[in-house]
Design an enzyme around this catalytic site. Structure first.
Site, short mmCIF file in Angstrom:
data_model
loop_
_atom_site.label_atom_id
_atom_site.label_comp_id
_atom_site.label_asym_id
_atom_site.label_seq_id
_atom_site.Cartn_x
_atom_site.Cartn_y
_atom_site.Cartn_z
N SER A 155 0.69 -1.06 0.20
CA SER A 155 -0.42 0.06 0.20
C SER A 155 0.35 1.03 -0.27
O SER A 155 0.30 2.83 -0.30
CB SER A 155 -0.94 -0.29 1.11
OG SER A 155 -0.35 0.29 2.29
N GLN A 156 1.99 1.00 0.48
CA GLN A 156 2.79 2.15 0.25
C GLN A 156 3.17 2.63 -1.11
O GLN A 156 3.01 3.98 -0.90
CB GLN A 156 4.09 1.86 1.73
CG GLN A 156 4.20 1.70 3.08
CD GLN A 156 5.07 0.28 3.43
OE1 GLN A 156 6.21 -0.06 3.12
NE2 GLN A 156 4.74 -0.27 4.61
N ASP A 296 1.03 -5.60 10.74
CA ASP A 296 1.83 -5.30 11.83
C ASP A 296 0.92 -5.83 13.22
O ASP A 296 2.21 -6.32 14.22
CB ASP A 296 1.94 -3.77 11.99
CG ASP A 296 3.05 -3.60 10.95
OD1 ASP A 296 3.61 -4.14 10.27
OD2 ASP A 296 3.66 -2.55 11.05
#
Length: 414
Positions: A155-156, A296
């Site tokens: 997504s970054q 995460d």
């Protein structure tokens, strides 16, 4: 650094570590507006972001005040990062929008991470790349305001493209499904809109109509993912903690969803007025949860699943293989060291919980992965353990070991 952990019960109030995801995004916003971050914690990832905007002409004062240049341009032809995947993946489309030539490199852990999707996408719009991995030389300037990119790798890239299209005064992004870690894209969209821009995200399309962004002065809010290891430590050790400096959880699934997940597993876990209240229970329930939008959280959930009744299943884990370590394998190894069984499938991991009194007291090498050290340290609070290469926590939370001491953990640092 070696950290020895002795049986302890966590208690007390702690300030959540600053969100490095938010800090990095705020630092990159200094390409457009003045940003002053009070008490900024200089983790390795944050330093990577600071060095990146400095290379693009941002004036940085005292590593806390960021003043945008009159004209964006690549000031340094070589940018060396340490290990921040977020910084790297957002930086690539940003420098492509500015235009010119730059070479980016980083430490070995980041060199191993794939860059295939952003290279494929931008190669269609006037950008040349020397390879699809680091070291990477980028040449050219984005020739389109309407970008298509696959959403399965990171997504970054999409967050970086939102910045890039602000540099180009607007445009659109079409994300080819599946869209991984969508919550982090929403974080970027929310941030720009809060600062005065006009970004719309519908389905798989993002439309950017930039406005002048307001200045920001304040402190970076806390990080639920990092704070969750304090919560895990309390739950595993039979204690309680209150974690402050956290924004109210959003409705969409993201790192903040850990508050609800821990509650579903039987813990006392409640958010109220900026505080997260956590208290241990005598037993915890197994869970099945998909963490594709918040990868995460995997190690925190795995840590509590280790002492939960029954078999837990964490799905949506495919991209954990391209983190600081292969986190699927890291979870399996760490759990095994503590005597907890697990089984890895194609896109899930099964964890067979045991009575916490049966946990071993192992020596754990953190594998240069901060979250490995944090997960292992929580489990070690029951019967003890040793963490080697424990300085790895500096990547995201340099104060981690001192924070545990302040919560009454019995540890020694060598």
């Amino acid at each position: 650094m070696i950290v020895r952990i002795y049986p302890s019960e966590i208690s007390g109030t702690i300030k959540a570590p600053q969100s490095k995801s938010l800090a990095i995004r705020l630092i990159f916003l200094s390409l457009f507006t003045r940003i002053h971050l009070h008490n900024l914690v200089l983790s390795e990832d944050v330093i990577d972001a600071i060095n990146s905007v400095r290379a693009l002409g941002v004036e940085v004062k005292n590593n806390s005040e960021f003043i945008p240049p009159e004209k964006l341009e690549i000031k340094k032809k070589f940018i060396k990062l340490k290990g921040s995947g977020t910084t790297l993946r957002m930086l690539i489309p940003i420098v492509a929008a500015i235009g010119g030539e730059v070479t980016i490199d980083a430490e070995e852990s980041l060199r191993r991470r794939p860059l295939k999707r952003i290279v494929e996408a931008l190669s269609n719009y006037g950008i040349s790349f020397s390879s699809s991995s680091l070291p990477l030389t980028i040449t050219g300037k984005l020739s389109s305001y309407n970008i298509k990119i696959s959403g399965d790798e990171s997504s970054q890239y999409i967050s970086g493209l939102i910045y890039a299209l602000h540099i180009l005064n607007g445009g659109s992004i079409e994300i080819l499904p599946p869209i991984s870690s969508k919550s982090y894209i929403l974080l970027t969209v929310d941030l720009f809109n809060r600062f005065g821009s006009n970004v719309k995200f519908y389905g798989n399309k993002i439309h950017i109509n930039p406005n002048n962004l307001v200045e920001f002065q304040g402190e970076v809010a806390g990080d639920y993912g990092l704070a969750s290891f304090y919560a895990l430590s309390a739950l595993v050790s039979g204690g309680r903690t209150t974690i402050v400096n956290l924004w109210e959880p959003k409705e969409y699934f993201g790192d903040h969803s850990i508050v609800k997940i821990l509650k579903e597993m039987g813990a006392t876990s409640e958010y109220l007025d900026g505080k997260w209240y956590v208290e241990a229970k005598d037993k915890y329930s197994s869970i099945k949860v998909n963490i594709d939008d918040a990868p995460d959280l995997a190690m925190t959930i795995a840590g509590l699943a280790a002492i939960a009744e029954g078999t837990s299943e964490i799905t949506g884990i495919e991209r954990l293989r391209i983190k600081e370590s292969d986190r699927i394998e890291s979870i399996r190894k760490v759990l095994g060291l503590y005597g907890v069984g697990s089984e890895v499938k194609s896109n899930s991991i099964l964890i067979f919980g045991i009575n916490k009194r049966m946990l071993s007291s192992p020596i754990t090498d953190c594998l240069n992965d901060h979250r490995v050290a944090m997960m292992s340290s929580a489990l070690a609070l029951v019967n003890g353990g040793v963490i080697t290469s424990a300085e790895c926590v500096s990547k995201s939370n340099p104060n981690y070991w001192q924070d545990l001491l302040s919560l009454n953990a019995k540890i020694s640092i060598e």
